[in-house]
Write a protein that holds these residues in place. Structure first.
Motif, PDB file in Angstrom:
ATOM      1  N   TRP A 102       0.826  -1.216   0.000  1.00 14.00           N
ATOM      2  CA  TRP A 102       0.000   0.000   0.000  1.00 14.00           C
ATOM      3  C   TRP A 102       0.856   1.260   0.000  1.00 14.00           C
ATOM      4  O   TRP A 102       0.850   2.022  -0.966  1.00 14.00           O
ATOM      5  N   LEU A 103       1.590   1.487   1.057  1.00 16.59           N
ATOM      6  CA  LEU A 103       2.515   2.612   1.138  1.00 16.59           C
ATOM      7  C   LEU A 103       3.900   2.088   1.477  1.00 16.59           C
ATOM      8  O   LEU A 103       4.036   1.305   2.431  1.00 16.59           O
ATOM      9  N   PRO A 104       4.921   2.456   0.713  1.00 19.09           N
ATOM     10  CA  PRO A 104       4.861   3.319  -0.462  1.00 19.09           C
ATOM     11  C   PRO A 104       4.144   2.635  -1.630  1.00 19.09           C
ATOM     12  O   PRO A 104       4.074   1.410  -1.666  1.00 19.09           O
ATOM     13  N   ASP A 105       3.636   3.436  -2.558  1.00 20.68           N
ATOM     14  CA  ASP A 105       2.904   2.902  -3.709  1.00 20.68           C
ATOM     15  C   ASP A 105       3.920   2.351  -4.710  1.00 20.68           C
ATOM     16  O   ASP A 105       4.292   2.998  -5.676  1.00 20.68           O
ATOM     17  N   GLU A 106       4.351   1.126  -4.445  1.00 19.39           N
ATOM     18  CA  GLU A 106       5.413   0.506  -5.233  1.00 19.39           C
ATOM     19  C   GLU A 106       5.166  -0.994  -5.322  1.00 19.39           C
ATOM     20  O   GLU A 106       4.908  -1.642  -4.305  1.00 19.39           O
ATOM     21  N   LEU A 107       5.223  -1.536  -6.509  1.00 21.22           N
ATOM     22  CA  LEU A 107       5.160  -2.983  -6.707  1.00 21.22           C
ATOM     23  C   LEU A 107       6.590  -3.474  -6.808  1.00 21.22           C
ATOM     24  O   LEU A 107       7.264  -3.309  -7.825  1.00 21.22           O
ATOM     25  N   ARG A 108       7.056  -4.062  -5.736  1.00 18.61           N
ATOM     26  CA  ARG A 108       8.429  -4.563  -5.676  1.00 18.61           C
ATOM     27  C   ARG A 108       8.472  -5.973  -6.242  1.00 18.61           C
ATOM     28  O   ARG A 108       7.676  -6.835  -5.847  1.00 18.61           O
ATOM     29  N   VAL A 109       9.403  -6.243  -7.150  1.00 21.78           N
ATOM     30  CA  VAL A 109       9.522  -7.564  -7.747  1.00 21.78           C
ATOM     31  C   VAL A 109      10.977  -8.019  -7.700  1.00 21.78           C
ATOM     32  O   VAL A 109      11.904  -7.207  -7.750  1.00 21.78           O
ATOM     33  N   GLU A 110      11.160  -9.324  -7.585  1.00 17.88           N
ATOM     34  CA  GLU A 110      12.482  -9.903  -7.709  1.00 17.88           C
ATOM     35  C   GLU A 110      12.847 -10.048  -9.189  1.00 17.88           C
ATOM     36  O   GLU A 110      11.977 -10.028 -10.064  1.00 17.88           O
ATOM     37  N   LYS A 111      14.122 -10.260  -9.458  1.00 13.33           N
ATOM     38  CA  LYS A 111      14.535 -10.628 -10.797  1.00 13.33           C
ATOM     39  C   LYS A 111      13.923 -11.985 -11.154  1.00 13.33           C
ATOM     40  O   LYS A 111      13.724 -12.829 -10.283  1.00 13.33           O
ATOM     41  N   GLY A 112      13.638 -12.185 -12.417  1.00 16.19           N
ATOM     42  CA  GLY A 112      13.116 -13.479 -12.841  1.00 16.19           C
ATOM     43  C   GLY A 112      11.811 -13.394 -13.594  1.00 16.19           C
ATOM     44  O   GLY A 112      11.425 -14.341 -14.282  1.00 16.19           O
ATOM     45  N   PHE A 113      11.109 -12.263 -13.466  1.00 15.87           N
ATOM     46  CA  PHE A 113       9.881 -12.079 -14.233  1.00 15.87           C
ATOM     47  C   PHE A 113      10.228 -11.536 -15.620  1.00 15.87           C
ATOM     48  O   PHE A 113      11.194 -10.782 -15.798  1.00 15.87           O
ATOM     49  N   SER A 114       9.425 -11.917 -16.597  1.00 16.28           N
ATOM     50  CA  SER A 114       9.657 -11.507 -17.977  1.00 16.28           C
ATOM     51  C   SER A 114       9.596  -9.989 -18.122  1.00 16.28           C
ATOM     52  O   SER A 114       8.716  -9.341 -17.544  1.00 16.28           O
ATOM     53  N   PRO A 115      10.499  -9.400 -18.911  1.00 15.56           N
ATOM     54  CA  PRO A 115      10.400  -7.966 -19.199  1.00 15.56           C
ATOM     55  C   PRO A 115       9.060  -7.592 -19.832  1.00 15.56           C
ATOM     56  O   PRO A 115       8.550  -6.495 -19.591  1.00 15.56           O
ATOM     57  N   ASP A 116       8.492  -8.512 -20.605  1.00 21.53           N
ATOM     58  CA  ASP A 116       7.182  -8.256 -21.187  1.00 21.53           C
ATOM     59  C   ASP A 116       6.121  -8.124 -20.095  1.00 21.53           C
ATOM     60  O   ASP A 116       5.237  -7.259 -20.160  1.00 21.53           O
ATOM     61  N   THR A 117       6.214  -8.988 -19.082  1.00 27.46           N
ATOM     62  CA  THR A 117       5.271  -8.924 -17.961  1.00 27.46           C
ATOM     63  C   THR A 117       5.407  -7.599 -17.216  1.00 27.46           C
ATOM     64  O   THR A 117       4.410  -6.958 -16.877  1.00 27.46           O
ATOM     65  N   LEU A 118       6.627  -7.185 -16.971  1.00 26.47           N
ATOM     66  CA  LEU A 118       6.846  -5.937 -16.240  1.00 26.47           C
ATOM     67  C   LEU A 118       6.321  -4.743 -17.030  1.00 26.47           C
ATOM     68  O   LEU A 118       5.759  -3.800 -16.455  1.00 26.47           O
ATOM     69  N   LYS A 119       6.476  -4.786 -18.363  1.00 28.78           N
ATOM     70  CA  LYS A 119       5.938  -3.707 -19.191  1.00 28.78           C
ATOM     71  C   LYS A 119       4.418  -3.661 -19.109  1.00 28.78           C
ATOM     72  O   LYS A 119       3.813  -2.588 -18.972  1.00 28.78           O
ATOM     73  N   LEU A 120       3.791  -4.828 -19.168  1.00 30.77           N
ATOM     74  CA  LEU A 120       2.326  -4.876 -19.073  1.00 30.77           C
ATOM     75  C   LEU A 120       1.857  -4.342 -17.718  1.00 30.77           C
ATOM     76  O   LEU A 120       0.830  -3.656 -17.633  1.00 30.77           O
ATOM     77  N   LEU A 121       2.600  -4.654 -16.662  1.00 31.43           N
ATOM     78  CA  LEU A 121       2.238  -4.148 -15.338  1.00 31.43           C
ATOM     79  C   LEU A 121       2.363  -2.633 -15.283  1.00 31.43           C
ATOM     80  O   LEU A 121       1.504  -1.949 -14.717  1.00 31.43           O
ATOM     81  N   ARG A 122       3.411  -2.117 -15.854  1.00 31.79           N
ATOM     82  CA  ARG A 122       3.571  -0.653 -15.879  1.00 31.79           C
ATOM     83  C   ARG A 122       2.473  -0.006 -16.718  1.00 31.79           C
ATOM     84  O   ARG A 122       1.973   1.077 -16.379  1.00 31.79           O
ATOM     85  N   ASP A 123       2.076  -0.680 -17.785  1.00 31.09           N
ATOM     86  CA  ASP A 123       0.989  -0.164 -18.610  1.00 31.09           C
ATOM     87  C   ASP A 123      -0.329  -0.108 -17.830  1.00 31.09           C
ATOM     88  O   ASP A 123      -1.200   0.733 -18.116  1.00 31.09           O
TER      89      ASP A 123
END
Length: 582
Positions: A520-541
């Protein structure tokens, strides 16, 4: 609290039925010892009888030996807990506290709360400076940072009510390890040379234990002898918990506090009690979930988030998909917002656990989740519950031959706690007082925001995220798990459940899978290495503020198969862990 990246994966090893080892002698060489067949990170250890999973190989061997000698899961867990005070002083402790989840072979499930308590002289504004701002030095590294420790009382209560061996027998391996010495492993060397410089280095009693004379912190392969700690453990073995709370150790702790502006007194120690509580329970897709009640926030919010997620088909989305991660993260935001408002010590505040774990409340939150767009945290407030009301920590899991299961998470808070060793006891003291809300709306060391429900107060237990958890399938224990990680404990344990239940992973696969976290706070989705760059782009979108950061958690987990075989895994994110069975 896990604060580092890992240079190598830990080998997960099974002790075969024919193998044996001694827990009454110190190792004779710094080289690690391995037994049986080495396993990779995607295949769990298997054992037919008992199993122990901890962050430290020596402590694991202590627990397995207790099981092989006829002790039950509680005996082994308490032996492990005392051993970790010697071998893993970053978090293993006598001067801290924690929680135990216990499920007996006949299905009784209970929780033992041995969380620290604020001293009787604690005040609401004790961690504010002259300007009225929160002062983290006071709550983390001063003598004011320590609450009255609960570990010894908690372990003694567990042995008395549910153990089968006497306390002095299960403490003996720890005494031997402390007196004869251990070899400093990778994890301890790293933490001494990194975090120890921040707090241990400032205290002569601490440096006398963990530093070379006139030199630097101990390094990997050095021998660590803790004679004062061995003496303290011997007194507890001979006199029981009174040695700690009313005897010589209590005097040493109280004198240390009186000389340095701390608040813990002999009266605080003598008054401390571990408490047996009813676990928080819920259901998720046919499984029963049992986890820690307040003053832990873990159980309530694990159940709350699972209740929200029961309204969506995560399996259809698939593990690691943007839709699955987004949905889980949005559910986590709601839970952490509620945590900031409603959670505290149940002996002092009314915690609306029935509303927070209500399926109806969860459904109302699920309806707010937009699969295509993230809700900004600033727009999320703690929910209206009226309609529904009716970094260093360590975890270990133990299952015995009869099916008794124990999950323990305990801690000093940050690495080595306050860094202060009480007098000549050899006992490091916690800095758990930082887990209170020093000032409403001001985050603690983990970035968690709290309010009046978790305000500092005399004899209160600070709110925690520790979440030892047991999952039951068809009336039988199925998964025993937990993790360190500060505010990320809840989401780490949550993902162990989701990975196994929704995505069908075995316990090793679920442990090794990359993790993510939103609080919730801070408003940040923290991820480990290992997820696809495509997935991270979709999440940012979708509007998620994605940040790739260090690893999260260090789960130690055991899964029970229908054939009675135990399957276990130690988290590869940490070095020197071991899951072993016989």
């Amino acid at each position: 609290m896990i604060k580092r990246s890992v240079a190598r994966l830990v080998a997960i090893v099974m002790l075969t039925a024919g193998g044996s080892f001694s827990v009454t002698a110190a190792p004779t060489a710094p080289a690690p010892v391995s037994y049986g067949v080495e396993k990779d990170i995607f295949h769990p250890v298997e054992a037919h009888n008992g199993m122990v999973s901890t962050v430290d190989a020596t402590a694991t061997r202590v627990g397995v030996e207790i099981l092989k000698q006829g002790g039950n899961a509680v005996d082994a867990a308490v032996a492990v807990g005392f051993a970790l005070a010697v071998t893993h002083p970053q978090a293993g402790n006598l001067g801290g506290g924690g929680f135990m989840m216990l499920r007996t072979a006949d299905g009784k499930t209970t929780a033992i709360d041995f969380r620290e308590m604020a001293p009787a002289k604690a005040t609401r504004d004790m961690f504010l400076n002259e300007k009225g701002d929160a002062d983290s030095k006071k709550s983390l590294t001063s003598h004011l940072a320590s609450g009255t420790p609960g570990t010894v009382a908690g372990f003694a209560l567990a042995i008395e009510k549910y153990g089968s061996l006497p306390l002095n027998k299960v403490i003996q391996p720890a005494i031997t390890l402390a007196r004869d010495g251990i070899w400093v492993n990778d994890a301890l060397a790293f933490d001494l040379n990194t975090y120890g410089m921040e707090n241990l280095a400032n205290h002569a009693n601490s440096k006398a234990i963990f530093w070379h004379v006139g030199g630097n912190p101990l390094q990997k392969g050095d021998k660590l002898v803790q004679e004062n700690l061995a003496h303290s453990l011997e007194m507890i073995a001979e006199q029981g918990p009174d040695a700690f709370y009313k005897g010589e150790i209590a005097t040493q702790i109280a004198d240390e506090m009186a000389k340095n502006g701390g608040l813990i007194t002999r009266e605080d120690l003598a008054a401390y009690k571990a408490v047996e509580r009813t676990p928080i329970s819920g259901t998720y897709r046919g499984y029963e979930i049992f986890s820690m009640p307040p003053p832990s926030s873990g159980g309530i919010h694990i159940v709350q988030i699972l209740n929200i997620l029961e309204n969506v088909d995560l399996a259809k989305y698939g593990f690691g998909s943007a839709d699955a991660i987004h949905t889980i993260a949005e559910a986590e935001k709601f839970a952490y917002a509620d945590r900031s408002e409603y959670l505290g010590d149940p002996d002092f505040v009314k915690v609306p656990w029935q509303a927070l774990t209500s399926k109806a409340y969860a459904k109302s939150l699920a309806q707010k989740i937009d699969l295509n767009k993230a809700l900004p945290s600033e727009t999320i407030k703690p929910g209206n519950l009226t309609p529904y009301e009716s970094n260093q920590t360590t975890h270990f899991s133990v299952v015995d031959k009869q099916g008794n299961a124990v999950a323990v998470t305990y801690t000093l808070n940050t690495n080595f706690g306050s860094g202060i060793v009480a007098g000549n006891t050899g006992i490091l003291l916690n800095n758990q007082m930082d887990d209170f809300s020093a000032k409403p709306g001001v985050p603690n060391v983990y970035g968690l925001v709290g309010g009046d429900a978790n305000a500092v107060g005399p004899n209160k237990r600070p709110l925690s995220s520790m979440s030892p958890t047991i999952v039951v399938k068809d009336g039988k224990t199925w998964l025993v798990t937990g993790s360190p990680g500060g505010s990320r404990i809840i989401t780490t344990v949550l993902q162990m459940i989701i990975n196994t239940v929704n995505f069908g992973m075995n316990v090793a696969e679920a442990t090794s899978a990359p993790r993510f976290h939103h609080q919730w706070l801070p408003d940040e989705l923290r991820v480990e290495k290992g997820f696809s760059p495509d997935t991270l782009k979709l999440l940012r979108d979708k509007g998620q503020k994605v940040e790739v950061k260090d690893v999260m958690g260090s789960t130690q987990s055991i899964m029970l198969g229908p054939d009675g075989i135990k399957y276990g895994a130690s988290d590869p994110r940490t070095v020197d862990g071991l899951t072993a069975g016989y």
